[in-house]
Design a protein around this motif. Structure first.
Motif, PDB file in Angstrom:
ATOM      1  N   CYS A   1      -2.365  -2.205   1.638  1.00  0.00           N
ATOM      2  CA  CYS A   1      -2.634  -3.109   2.754  1.00  0.00           C
ATOM      3  C   CYS A   1      -2.070  -4.492   2.469  1.00  0.00           C
ATOM      4  CB  CYS A   1      -4.137  -3.201   3.032  1.00  0.00           C
ATOM      5  SG  CYS A   1      -4.773  -1.765   3.917  1.00  0.00           S
TER       6      CYS A   1
ATOM      7  N   HIS B   1      -7.949   3.131   5.014  1.00  0.00           N
ATOM      8  CA  HIS B   1      -8.853   3.574   3.953  1.00  0.00           C
ATOM      9  C   HIS B   1     -10.270   3.194   4.358  1.00  0.00           C
ATOM     10  CE1 HIS B   1      -9.029  -0.679   2.808  1.00  0.00           C
ATOM     11  NE2 HIS B   1      -7.744  -0.679   3.044  1.00  0.00           N
TER      12      HIS B   1
ATOM     13  N   CYS C   1     -11.514  -0.366   5.578  1.00  0.00           N
ATOM     14  CA  CYS C   1     -10.328  -1.156   5.895  1.00  0.00           C
ATOM     15  C   CYS C   1     -10.623  -2.017   7.116  1.00  0.00           C
ATOM     16  CB  CYS C   1      -9.146  -0.242   6.194  1.00  0.00           C
ATOM     17  SG  CYS C   1      -7.610  -1.117   6.502  1.00  0.00           S
ATOM     18  N   ARG C   2     -10.354  -3.299   7.014  1.00  0.00           N
ATOM     19  CA  ARG C   2     -10.611  -4.195   8.136  1.00  0.00           C
ATOM     20  C   ARG C   2      -9.313  -4.848   8.605  1.00  0.00           C
ATOM     21  NH1 ARG C   2     -15.497  -7.722   5.927  1.00  0.00           N
ATOM     22  NH2 ARG C   2     -15.501  -8.615   8.011  1.00  0.00           N
ATOM     23  N   CYS C   3      -8.218  -4.234   8.276  1.00  0.00           N
ATOM     24  CA  CYS C   3      -6.933  -4.759   8.705  1.00  0.00           C
ATOM     25  C   CYS C   3      -6.751  -4.498  10.200  1.00  0.00           C
ATOM     26  CB  CYS C   3      -5.801  -4.101   7.926  1.00  0.00           C
ATOM     27  SG  CYS C   3      -5.977  -4.282   6.143  1.00  0.00           S
TER      28      CYS C   3
HETATM   29 ZN   LIG Z   1      -6.745  -2.373   4.876  1.00  0.00          ZN
END
Ligand SMILES: [Zn+2]
Length: 87
Positions: free
Chosen positions: A32, A51, A54-56
């Protein structure tokens, strides 16, 4: 025509670009982190979440009108900071 209109006048193909915005934290994975700031055509490339936890995000940052076949990147794009035309 007003400035608030969202019409995209285009006689070719509208290609929307999204930029990967990594949520940095102590647990951010290397994949990331490496994606941060990269540009992808909407609907293509890696999609968050990649994943657990994941906070993207991917955020629309740019669109262009093109006569190239869809999915073909313009020269010089694909990285942050190369946008010739913002929203
Ligand atoms: Zn991420």
């Amino acid at each position: 025509m007003t400035a608030s209109e969202t019409t995209r006048p285009c006689d070719g193909t509208v290609v929307v670009w999204e930029q990967w915005i990594t949520h940095f934290s102590p647990t951010t994975c290397p994949e990331c982190a490496a994606l941060h700031g990269q540009w992808f055509i909407k609907g293509q490339g890696p999609q968050p979440p990649r994943h657990v936890n994941c906070r993207c995000q991917r955020k629309e940052v740019y669109w262009e009108c093109t006569n190239r076949p869809p999915g073909q990147a313009p020269a010089g794009s694909g990285r942050a900071g190369t946008q010739p035309r913002p929203w």
